[in-house]
Design a protein around this motif. Structure first.
Motif, mmCIF file in Angstrom:
data_model
loop_
_atom_site.group_PDB
_atom_site.id
_atom_site.type_symbol
_atom_site.label_atom_id
_atom_site.label_comp_id
_atom_site.label_asym_id
_atom_site.label_seq_id
_atom_site.Cartn_x
_atom_site.Cartn_y
_atom_site.Cartn_z
ATOM 1 N N ASN A 109 41.112 37.903 38.786
ATOM 2 C CA ASN A 109 40.914 36.845 37.979
ATOM 3 C C ASN A 109 42.038 35.906 37.965
ATOM 4 O OD1 ASN A 109 39.273 35.586 35.929
ATOM 5 N ND2 ASN A 109 40.717 36.130 34.254
ATOM 6 N N SER A 110 42.992 36.242 38.794
ATOM 7 C CA SER A 110 44.259 35.223 39.001
ATOM 8 C C SER A 110 44.709 35.415 40.462
ATOM 9 C CB SER A 110 45.351 35.793 37.830
ATOM 10 O OG SER A 110 46.468 35.004 38.392
ATOM 11 N N ALA A 111 45.405 34.246 41.105
ATOM 12 C CA ALA A 111 45.754 34.317 42.375
ATOM 13 C C ALA A 111 47.393 34.748 42.307
ATOM 14 C CB ALA A 111 45.728 32.969 42.857
ATOM 15 N N THR A 112 48.069 34.799 40.905
ATOM 16 C CA THR A 112 49.278 35.130 41.009
ATOM 17 C C THR A 112 49.587 36.556 40.288
ATOM 18 O OG1 THR A 112 49.524 33.582 39.226
ATOM 19 C CG2 THR A 112 49.907 32.861 41.253
ATOM 20 N N SER A 113 48.781 36.871 39.402
ATOM 21 C CA SER A 113 48.948 38.199 38.624
ATOM 22 C C SER A 113 48.131 39.074 38.771
ATOM 23 C CB SER A 113 48.829 37.795 36.852
ATOM 24 O OG SER A 113 48.731 39.055 36.221
ATOM 25 N N THR A 114 48.484 40.105 39.635
ATOM 26 C CA THR A 114 47.719 41.429 40.164
ATOM 27 C C THR A 114 46.987 42.284 38.891
ATOM 28 O OG1 THR A 114 49.715 42.899 40.512
ATOM 29 C CG2 THR A 114 49.161 41.518 42.369
ATOM 30 N N ALA A 115 47.456 41.901 37.901
ATOM 31 C CA ALA A 115 47.224 42.726 36.713
ATOM 32 C C ALA A 115 45.965 42.048 35.937
ATOM 33 C CB ALA A 115 48.446 43.280 35.709
ATOM 34 N N ASN A 116 45.952 40.938 36.189
ATOM 35 C CA ASN A 116 44.694 40.157 35.607
ATOM 36 C C ASN A 116 43.471 40.209 36.379
ATOM 37 O OD1 ASN A 116 43.173 38.260 34.070
ATOM 38 N ND2 ASN A 116 44.433 36.680 34.460
ATOM 39 N N VAL A 117 42.637 41.316 35.999
ATOM 40 C CA VAL A 117 41.437 41.403 36.729
ATOM 41 C C VAL A 117 40.288 41.505 35.813
ATOM 42 C CG1 VAL A 117 42.497 42.654 38.672
ATOM 43 C CG2 VAL A 117 41.465 43.900 36.679
ATOM 44 N N VAL A 118 38.893 41.305 36.252
ATOM 45 C CA VAL A 118 37.748 41.470 35.504
ATOM 46 C C VAL A 118 37.271 42.664 36.059
ATOM 47 C CG1 VAL A 118 37.555 39.201 34.892
ATOM 48 C CG2 VAL A 118 36.284 39.782 36.953
ATOM 49 N N ALA A 119 36.333 43.434 35.552
ATOM 50 C CA ALA A 119 35.450 44.626 36.089
ATOM 51 C C ALA A 119 34.411 44.968 35.333
ATOM 52 C CB ALA A 119 36.623 45.833 36.090
ATOM 53 N N GLU A 120 33.357 45.591 36.058
ATOM 54 C CA GLU A 120 32.488 45.983 35.515
ATOM 55 C C GLU A 120 31.942 47.414 36.163
ATOM 56 O OE1 GLU A 120 30.361 46.207 33.346
ATOM 57 O OE2 GLU A 120 28.434 45.412 33.238
ATOM 58 N N ASP A 121 31.388 48.344 35.372
ATOM 59 C CA ASP A 121 30.838 49.530 35.733
ATOM 60 C C ASP A 121 29.284 49.885 36.004
ATOM 61 O OD1 ASP A 121 33.477 50.043 35.593
ATOM 62 O OD2 ASP A 121 33.447 51.148 33.662
ATOM 63 N N TYR A 122 28.952 50.528 36.823
ATOM 64 C CA TYR A 122 27.640 51.130 37.026
ATOM 65 C C TYR A 122 27.755 52.661 37.181
ATOM 66 C CZ TYR A 122 27.068 51.098 42.077
ATOM 67 O OH TYR A 122 27.264 51.070 43.365
ATOM 68 N N ASN A 123 26.489 53.306 36.892
ATOM 69 C CA ASN A 123 26.400 54.739 36.988
ATOM 70 C C ASN A 123 25.633 55.051 38.508
ATOM 71 O OD1 ASN A 123 26.289 54.344 33.919
ATOM 72 N ND2 ASN A 123 26.588 56.379 34.103
ATOM 73 N N ALA A 124 26.470 55.913 39.049
ATOM 74 C CA ALA A 124 25.773 56.581 40.527
ATOM 75 C C ALA A 124 24.641 57.163 40.090
ATOM 76 C CB ALA A 124 26.712 57.471 41.165
ATOM 77 N N ILE A 125 23.485 56.948 40.856
ATOM 78 C CA ILE A 125 22.093 57.335 40.704
ATOM 79 C C ILE A 125 21.557 58.464 41.294
ATOM 80 C CG2 ILE A 125 19.619 56.547 41.088
ATOM 81 C CD1 ILE A 125 20.932 53.748 41.086
ATOM 82 N N PRO A 126 21.257 59.607 40.729
ATOM 83 C CA PRO A 126 20.854 60.801 41.372
ATOM 84 C C PRO A 126 20.045 60.894 42.305
ATOM 85 C CG PRO A 126 20.940 61.171 38.947
ATOM 86 C CD PRO A 126 21.044 59.704 39.252
ATOM 87 N N ILE A 127 20.185 61.476 43.523
ATOM 88 C CA ILE A 127 19.181 61.510 44.766
ATOM 89 C C ILE A 127 18.156 62.509 44.663
ATOM 90 C CG2 ILE A 127 18.882 61.487 47.304
ATOM 91 C CD1 ILE A 127 21.433 60.080 47.572
ATOM 92 N N ASN A 128 18.571 63.868 44.121
ATOM 93 C CA ASN A 128 17.823 64.915 44.001
ATOM 94 C C ASN A 128 18.096 65.527 42.713
ATOM 95 O OD1 ASN A 128 20.316 65.863 44.481
ATOM 96 N ND2 ASN A 128 20.000 67.382 45.826
#
Length: 491
Positions: free
Chosen positions: A472-491
């Protein structure tokens, strides 16, 4: 847990937009007011090339079919805004995928904004996932500076009648309800911010009841200038045990912390809930408890649990209930002074599988913050939810053509324990070069990268949450955005 998509897939997509809407992108006043263009990332987990048909249902007009093929193990993306066959498709809609091979799919919402950089993620549903009762564990209107939008899709073979009930925190009586009908494949969209019956603000949950099978997906977006946005799926059935692969308190450079929204899925019984927190060595470090009335929800903040290390805790959680089953949503935020737009959401898992699929995996080693928001990094949190040790866990990373790029081998996990993986931790497959892992999922102007996660012991059960982060910034490595999703069962 969701099953593999085979022959028929229901995907509830929020805020589809055609390319005609992307030509006039302006900075938005909030994430809530931001337009999104949907991309569907899909992975062939079968043994042969898949012949796939995407059928899109616009808000009005006839369905539109889009055919595609996909090699075994491959992962690809279909962008609604740039797909030629969808040039006339705009506004909101839904989609159904059919395939002659088992596939899985994750929806990626691409913000059409210079200020919103996060990409909300939610999974598609198999034809077996539809239910006549669906629970959305958290719905907000101007609460915590956020408002929820959600959709309900007909996942049946005939039209269905649907009732949507809104329950405030602590109440077993609906604050508001609506009844309507849906044709096959179509969806109804709700914006809590425009529902006057919810008052000026609302904090609660939703119960969807139908005469046939339906599915639901939600987006939660900030109404202030923090530009947070995340997505998650509705859950068809409650459970007395829910697993959370991510439990954090002031973890990392941006001080991430988790919260769990827990909904009582019963219409008549109280749920007595206990949250048990475990560290990476599988030691129990803290517990929390609460009683939740029928249909209502409660929130549990990891950092508020007595005994939780408040300086950099990274672990997992198990949520149990007596008296009534529950569903739960995990949310992760960060210190707003460091990463003001950081906010994720994922579904708590009621059970696991021996093999999981992650359709959307990316990694950039050198271009993460050179153009903030342009390239992502994926980290996978894996939790053993079985009754015995998992045995060796193998994470395989595949390119858009289904070619194995690298393999990450992890040691055995004990029940409740978790571990982490990402593409850069993998060992290169024969014939591959390091740049394929360093910039995993990025191939010139093409995009595609996926993974499978598998435990070795007979009968082992694992779950996983994939976090996709953007700078979320070119200068601050700690300033990020994120999103999660669940892995999907195959069996």
């Amino acid at each position: 847990m969701r099953r593999v998509i085979s022959l028929l897939a229901m995907i509830t997509a929020l805020l589809f937009a055609s390319s005609s809407l992307t030509s006039s992108v302006n900075a938005q006043g909030s994430a809530y007011n931001t337009n999104f263009v949907t991309a569907i990332t899909y992975q062939n987990v079968g043994s042969a090339t898949a012949n796939i048909t995407f059928t899109f249902y616009p808000a009005s007009g006839s369905p539109i079919s889009v055919p595609r093929t996909l090699a075994a193990n491959a992962g690809a993306s279909l962008n609604v805004g740039t797909t030629t066959e969808l040039s006339g498709f705009s506004g909101q809609g839904s989609a159904v995928i059919s395939s002659d091979q088992p596939i899985v799919a994750t929806i990626v919402q691409l913000p059409q904004s210079t200020t919103v950089r996060n990409r909300p993620l939610s999974n598609g549903f198999s034809s077996n996932d539809g239910s006549n009762s669906v629970l959305i564990a958290t719905v907000l209107k101007n609460q915590f500076n956020q408002t929820t939008k959600f959709s309900v899709q007909n996942a049946d073979t005939t039209s269905v009648n649907v009732t949507v009930k809104f329950f405030a925190v602590g109440s077993s009586t609906p604050t508001h309800q609506e009844t309507f009908s849906l044709n096959v494949g179509t969806a109804r969209f709700f914006d809590a911010g425009t529902i006057g019956a919810l008052g000026s603000s609302f904090n609660g949950s939703v119960v969807v009841e139908a005469t046939g099978k339906v599915v639901a997906t939600a987006i939660e977006a900030s109404v202030d200038s923090s530009y947070k946005v995340s997505a998650f799926e509705g859950v068809a059935q409650g459970s007395n045990t829910v697993y959370m692969p991510s439990a954090l308190c002031n973890f990392g450079a941006n001080q991430q912390r988790t919260a769990y929204a827990v909904q009582n899925s019963s219409n008549s019984n109280t749920a007595n809930v206990t949250v048990t927190y475990k560290d990476l060595s599988n030691n129990t470090v803290a517990t929390q408890g609460a009683s939740i009335p029928p249909g209502a929800k409660a929130s549990f903040l990891t950092c508020s649990a007595s005994g939780i290390p408040t300086s950099g805790f990274n672990g997992s959680a198990i949520i149990t209930s007596t008296g009534a089953p529950i569903v739960a949503i995990g949310k992760v935020s960060a210190n707003p002074s460091i990463a003001p737009s950081f906010g994720t959401a994922f579904i708590g898992a009621s059970g696991g599988a021996q093999k999981l699929a992650a359709p959307y995996v990316r990694w950039t080693q050198s271009r993460f913050d050179t153009n903030p928001g342009n390239r992502q990094r994926a980290n996978i949190a894996i939790q053993n939810v079985g009754s015995g040790s998992s045995g060796t866990i193998t994470v395989r990373y595949y390119d858009l053509n289904g070619v194995l790029v690298g393999t990450h081998t992890l040691g055995s996990l004990q029940p409740g324990q978790k571990a982490n993986s990402n593409p850069i931790s993998a060992t290169l497959a024969s014939g591959q070069t390091q740049d394929k892992l360093d910039e995993f999922g990025y191939f010139g102007n093409n995009f595609g990268g996926s993974a499978t996660i598998e435990c070795a012991n007979s009968g082992c059960q694992i779950v996983a949450v994939i976090r996709i982060s953007s700078a979320n910034s070119a200068t601050s490595t700690a300033n990020v955005v994120a999103e999660d999703y669940n892995a999907i069962p195959i069996n």
